[in-house]
Scaffold this motif. Structure first.
Motif, PDB file in Angstrom:
ATOM      1  N   ASP A  84      -2.803   1.712 -12.002  1.00 34.97           N
ATOM      2  CA  ASP A  84      -2.521   1.317 -10.076  1.00 34.97           C
ATOM      3  C   ASP A  84      -4.024   0.970  -9.822  1.00 34.97           C
ATOM      4  O   ASP A  84      -4.113   0.370  -8.811  1.00 34.97           O
ATOM      5  CB  ASP A  84      -2.053   1.784  -9.491  1.00 34.97           C
ATOM      6  N   ASP A  88      -7.357  -0.610  -9.933  1.00 34.56           N
ATOM      7  CA  ASP A  88      -8.293  -1.789 -10.034  1.00 34.56           C
ATOM      8  C   ASP A  88      -9.768  -1.880 -10.510  1.00 34.56           C
ATOM      9  O   ASP A  88     -11.000  -1.503 -10.714  1.00 34.56           O
ATOM     10  CB  ASP A  88      -9.252  -1.890  -8.306  1.00 34.56           C
ATOM     11  N   GLU A  94     -11.450  -4.204 -12.349  1.00 37.18           N
ATOM     12  CA  GLU A  94     -13.095  -4.273 -12.378  1.00 37.18           C
ATOM     13  C   GLU A  94     -13.869  -4.018 -11.412  1.00 37.18           C
ATOM     14  O   GLU A  94     -14.439  -3.251 -12.097  1.00 37.18           O
ATOM     15  CB  GLU A  94     -12.599  -6.101 -11.422  1.00 37.18           C
ATOM     16  N   LYS A 125      -4.723   3.788  -6.406  1.00 32.88           N
ATOM     17  CA  LYS A 125      -4.482   4.057  -5.689  1.00 32.88           C
ATOM     18  C   LYS A 125      -3.532   4.777  -4.812  1.00 32.88           C
ATOM     19  O   LYS A 125      -3.992   4.384  -3.131  1.00 32.88           O
ATOM     20  CB  LYS A 125      -4.249   1.900  -5.404  1.00 32.88           C
ATOM     21  N   ASN A 148     -12.227   7.072  -7.064  1.00 35.18           N
ATOM     22  CA  ASN A 148     -12.335   5.401  -7.250  1.00 35.18           C
ATOM     23  C   ASN A 148     -14.005   5.237  -7.167  1.00 35.18           C
ATOM     24  O   ASN A 148     -14.558   4.079  -6.754  1.00 35.18           O
ATOM     25  CB  ASN A 148     -12.074   4.785  -5.925  1.00 35.18           C
TER      26      ASN A 148
END
Length: 469
Positions: free
Chosen positions: A233, A235, A237, A380, A400
């Motif tokens: 999950d 991101d 990019e 996430k 992250n």
């Protein structure tokens, strides 16, 4: 260098004299004067700014490092550390009152900060300015005399460090000893009050053994294979962009770089595509022509890294130029835990990718490996983030992101187990070079007879007092 050998006599005699001179200077108590420490740090700050262009040139010669990267990863961190010391040393150096105990009534308890004495700081070659001067700044702020040994592999930076230090400090207070194995061996034969070492685990063990001869306390900033876990999950990019930056800054020659990526099977292929895209975006179609991409420090490390290119399938990069010691930012797929690239810390611009499907099983497997200096998790789901943080041992981590935890001076930077012991940055740097003396102060007006012999008939009274407390 597997064991300490007898250093050259001339080198050894020179170092004996330097250490003796520093020990004598410390006994003058001049370094206990806070205003003296602050003035020297201000002088160092000015000298670094004065020699900024020479620093840029030195790092360019050693690594072909850009001025932006040199300022961001070397100079800025040093200036920030000095600023923190200038703002806080007066407070940190004061005796600190701590909570007392009813068992000691009446009394007051304190911690008295005291510098260790004469300390040795052995720097590393990969960020040769900041990994050498940052701990030295902490040692100076804490009131020690300091002998600095920069890495001989980054010779141009070592030379500018020596120039700056010689301009600012009396060598009996702070001095730089350049050289290689002979000089390091001679230094480790001496009795220091504290040793701070940044480098490989193998050499860290040698330093620890030498320190043990005199029971000298050590701080070891080492390394290890820092995992980077990318969950389904995440991101992708942002994840790809941050991994590529953290891995390939300084051509991967970073102790907290993501050593390898553990990608969830659902996003592995897409993550590789996006990381490949950002390599091109950051460094161009031909990274060898990029002004922002450094080179490998020496031929030995170049040859070591070149062997890893056959450990999997090259899906991005792989180009080399031996004359320039250039290795392109490279992503390896089809890598297993048994691959050669997975056996030791890579410390270069090669990023293996291994697939996983079950996070808990992956964490269980990682628990059996050596404790790394860093750990990174992208995803996430907060429960999964906490699961990783609670079930893995490591020096420091980012959720992250990569590498950026080292930029916060309010967090200690250091490893655990095979990746090091002790930490520094900010207040933790001051503490690393400080012994806190425990002090209890008592008045004469009350002297409870309970503690004095004879003890006959006093046990029940003692029990009742303790129960009451």
């Amino acid at each position: 260098m597997e064991t300490l050998q007898e250093p050259l006599l001339e080198t050894a005699n020179h170092i004996v004299e330097i250490v003796a001179r520093q020990k004598a200077f410390f006994k003058t108590y001049k370094t206990l004067d806070i205003s003296f420490r602050l003035q020297k740090l201000k002088d160092l700050q000015k000298a670094i700014l004065r020699h900024e262009e020479a620093i840029f040139q030195a790092l360019e010669k050693d690594f072909r490092k850009s001025t932006f990267e040199t300022f961001a990863t070397e100079i800025a961190l040093i200036l920030d550390e000095i600023k923190i010391m200038l703002e806080n040393v007066k407070l940190w150096a004061k005796p600190q009152a701590v909570r007392g105990s009813w068992l000691l009534f009446p009394s007051a308890s304190y911690l008295y900060p005291e510098p260790y004495g004469t300390v040795l700081v052995i720097g590393a070659w990969n960020y040769p300015l900041q990994l050498t001067l940052l701990p030295a700044i902490g040692a100076i702020a804490a009131g020690n005399t300091v002998i600095i040994k920069p890495s001989e592999l980054s010779a141009n930076t070592s030379a500018i460090i020596k120039t700056i230090v010689a301009e600012v400090f009396d060598p009996a207070h702070v001095c730089v000893i350049e050289g290689g194995v002979n000089e390091t061996q001679a230094l480790l034969k001496e009795r220091f009050d504290k040793i701070f070492f940044t480098g490989s685990t193998a050499v860290g063990k040698i330093v620890a053994k030498a320190a043990a001869e005199y029971l000298t306390p050590v701080t070891l900033e080492l390394g290890g294979k820092s995992p980077c876990i990318v969950d389904e999950d995440a991101d992708l990019e942002v994840t790809a962009r941050r991994i590529v930056w953290g891995k390939f800054v300084n051509a991967g020659q970073t102790c907290v770089a993501p050593d390898y990526v553990l990608a969830h099977r659902k996003i592995r292929s897409m993550l590789i595509l996006k990381m490949s895209k950002y390599i091109t975006e950051f460094y161009g179609e031909n990274p060898q022509n990029s002004p922002d991409y450094p080179r490998i420090i020496n031929q030995r490390h170049f040859e070591r890294l070149k062997k890893y290119l056959s450990s999997g399938k090259i899906v991005k990069g792989g180009q080399i130029d031996e004359q320039e010691r250039f290795i392109a930012p490279t992503i390896l797929d089809d890598v297993t835990w048994e691959s050669e690239v997975m056996q030791e810390e890579i410390f270069g611009p090669i990023l293996p990718v291994i697939e996983f499907s079950d996070l808990e099983k992956l964490i269980e497997e990682l628990q059996y490996k050596e404790k790394p200096l860093a750990c990174y998790y992208f995803g996430k789901t907060e429960n999964k983030q906490e699961y990783v943080l609670e079930h893995l041992a490591f020096g420091g981590a980012c959720i992250n992101d990569t590498v950026m935890h080292t930029a916060n001076p309010n967090l200690p930077f250091g490893g655990v187990g095979n990746s090091g012991q002790g930490g520094y940055h900010g207040k933790f740097s001051f503490d690393t070079f400080t012994h806190y003396k425990s002090v209890v102060k008592k008045p004469f007006w009350l002297d409870v007879p309970l503690r004095y012999p004879p003890y006959k008939g006093k046990l029940n009274l003692l029990r009742s007092v303790i129960k009451w407390i």
